[in-house]
Design a protein around this motif. Structure first.
Motif, short mmCIF file in Angstrom:
data_model
loop_
_atom_site.label_atom_id
_atom_site.label_comp_id
_atom_site.label_asym_id
_atom_site.label_seq_id
_atom_site.Cartn_x
_atom_site.Cartn_y
_atom_site.Cartn_z
N UNK A 32 0.84 -1.20 0.00
CA UNK A 32 0.00 0.00 0.00
C UNK A 32 0.87 1.25 0.00
N UNK A 33 1.92 1.26 0.82
CA UNK A 33 2.84 2.40 0.84
C UNK A 33 3.48 2.61 -0.53
N UNK A 34 3.91 1.52 -1.15
CA UNK A 34 4.55 1.63 -2.47
C UNK A 34 3.58 2.23 -3.49
N UNK A 35 2.32 1.82 -3.44
CA UNK A 35 1.34 2.32 -4.39
C UNK A 35 0.96 3.77 -4.10
N UNK A 36 0.98 4.17 -2.84
CA UNK A 36 0.78 5.58 -2.50
C UNK A 36 1.88 6.44 -3.10
N UNK A 37 3.12 5.96 -2.99
CA UNK A 37 4.25 6.70 -3.56
C UNK A 37 4.17 6.73 -5.08
N UNK A 82 10.14 0.71 -12.85
CA UNK A 82 11.55 1.02 -12.63
C UNK A 82 12.29 -0.21 -12.12
N UNK A 83 13.56 -0.26 -12.40
CA UNK A 83 14.39 -1.32 -11.82
C UNK A 83 14.62 -1.02 -10.34
N UNK A 84 14.83 -2.07 -9.58
CA UNK A 84 15.11 -1.91 -8.16
C UNK A 84 16.33 -1.04 -7.93
N UNK A 85 17.32 -1.16 -8.80
CA UNK A 85 18.57 -0.41 -8.63
C UNK A 85 18.38 1.09 -8.80
N UNK A 86 17.24 1.51 -9.35
CA UNK A 86 16.93 2.94 -9.44
C UNK A 86 16.85 3.57 -8.06
N UNK A 87 16.44 2.76 -7.07
CA UNK A 87 16.20 3.26 -5.72
C UNK A 87 17.18 2.71 -4.68
N UNK A 88 17.58 1.46 -4.84
CA UNK A 88 18.38 0.79 -3.81
C UNK A 88 19.58 0.11 -4.45
N UNK A 129 12.37 5.91 -1.73
CA UNK A 129 11.52 6.76 -2.55
C UNK A 129 10.90 7.90 -1.75
N UNK A 130 10.65 7.67 -0.47
CA UNK A 130 10.00 8.68 0.37
C UNK A 130 10.97 9.52 1.18
#
Length: 415
Positions: A145-150, A160-166, A247-248
């Protein structure tokens, strides 16, 4: 206790949650979900009947007594239904020899909270409907739910690829955020590893970092290429926790509280290990040679983290799923993404979305989640066609909570 813990592998091999069996290619989750009616007055619309009782001390006031007259439903009809539900829960606790269980049910104008059995077997303390349980993999619905809010705010893209963020995620350039959330990444499940259990049992108080858990999983080959299969992996949601934090720019405990728990009015829930605990957690148990074994705090909560460390009540979980699926927490585009199903191996569910599963029941199709963690199992689902929600929390690892959900579903389905 170590033999019991190793046997159940808490949210990896519970066997009765999300998927059947436990193999190297698919692992079962921690936990479950459901919804409840919101009366628009700040309450969750779920009254306690049969077992009665208050929310845990320090966590709020007492739940309303009796089955309420909601939306004009006759009191007598709700009272009769409440008695039948309590009888079904009592029978389930006896049939499975469960220490105890708490449940929340809502359908039409009737709502009910019930409990049966004990919160503390040694002291013979009865479970109350508002008692706290470890919710296990139900946590995954909250994190998704948090991911979809963002996503709705343009801070994160499912493609996006995971490496975009982590950084530091094996094959992070090839794996999408969506594949993490719907378990199609192929990343190995750390709770299915002997190495994890050896380390965890040698030092049960160890505080695990996400990096440690991810490194363990990375030491094993992936189940398949990204997007080429489905394998339930708790590692995915350890990574998901890092994704929403990146992301947040906020710690997941604060993010969960400010974005979901407080707005949804979930006053009796918290992410264990990330914020202060509330009083009222019941004792959780395993079985060894037919005897109950205390397992309430067998490992540090960080061993579950974003994959399963939520602690909650049946009424809070019911309220969460109602507000999730009625569009209060997420918009229509995000709900459509969450309920885009991928096929799962034969078992108790027949599809997995983003932190959400789908199953058949006597009430028809239900959406929700299952969970199993040390000392606890849970299941919480919402039947779309009949507008019925059912949550069952049990303080025993490996309990067949799906069977209890179906028992209560049959009560609601009987004319």
């Amino acid at each position: 206790m170590s033999r019991v813990l190793r046997r159940i592998a808490f949210f990896a091999c519970a066997g009765v949650v999300l998927l059947t069996g436990c193999s190297s290619s698919s692992a079962t989750p921690l936990d479950g979900v459901t919804e409840s009616h919101d009366d628009g007055d700040g309450s969750d619309g779920v009254g306690s009947a049969g077992a009665g009782g208050a929310e845990p001390g320090g966590a709020g006031g007492a739940e309303p007594g009796g089955a309420p007259d909601v939306d004009g439903a006759p009191d007598a009809a709700c009272d009769t239904l409440s008695a039948e539900l309590q009888g079904a829960l009592d029978a389930a606790v006896e049939a499975q020899r469960l220490p105890g269980a708490a449940a929340a049910v809502a359908i039409g104008g009737c709502s009910w909270l019930g409990a049966a059995g004990v919160a503390d077997a040694e002291a013979d303390v009865a479970i109350q409907p508002g008692d706290l349980f470890r919710a296990g993999s139900i946590t995954k619905s909250f994190v998704a739910t948090l991911a979809l809010m963002l996503r709705a705010e343009g801070l994160l893209s499912l493609e996006d690829s995971v490496s975009t963020y982590v950084d530091g995620i094996p094959r992070g350039e090839q794996i999408s955020v969506r594949q993490i959330l719907n378990h199609t990444s192929g990343i190995f499940n750390y709770t299915g590893m002997d190495e994890f259990w050896t380390a965890a049992l040698e030092d049960p108080t160890h505080t695990w970092t996400p990096a440690e858990l991810i490194e363990l999983a990375a030491s094993k080959p992936p189940y398949f290429e990204p997007g080429q299969g489905f394998a339930y992996s708790n590692t995915n949601y350890i990574i998901a926790g890092l994704l929403v934090e990146a992301a947040s720019g906020e710690p997941i405990g604060e993010l969960l509280r400010t974005r979901v728990l407080e707005p949804a009015g979930l006053a009796h829930s918290y992410l264990d290990g990330a914020e202060a605990a509330l009083p009222g957690l019941v004792h959780g148990y395993g079985r060894s040679r037919g005897e109950l074994v205390e397992m309430t705090s067998a490992l540090h909560a960080s061993a579950a983290g974003a994959a399963g460390a939520l602690v909650s009540t049946s009424s809070d979980l019911a309220r969460f799923y109602r507000k999730l699926l009625d569009g209060t927490l997420l918009g229509p585009d995000e709900l459509a993404e969450m309920t885009t199903w991928v096929d799962t191996p034969p078992g108790q569910v027949n599809g997995y979305g983003l932190g959400l599963s789908r199953r058949e029941s006597p009430l028809g199709v239900q959406h929700g989640h299952d969970g199993g963690i040390w000392g606890f199992t849970s299941s919480s689902y919402y039947a779309i066609d009949s507008d019925a929600s059912i949550t069952v929390l049990v303080n025993l690892e490996g309990a067949d909570v799906g069977r209890v959900v179906d028992d209560l579903s049959r009560v609601l389905a009987t004319p």
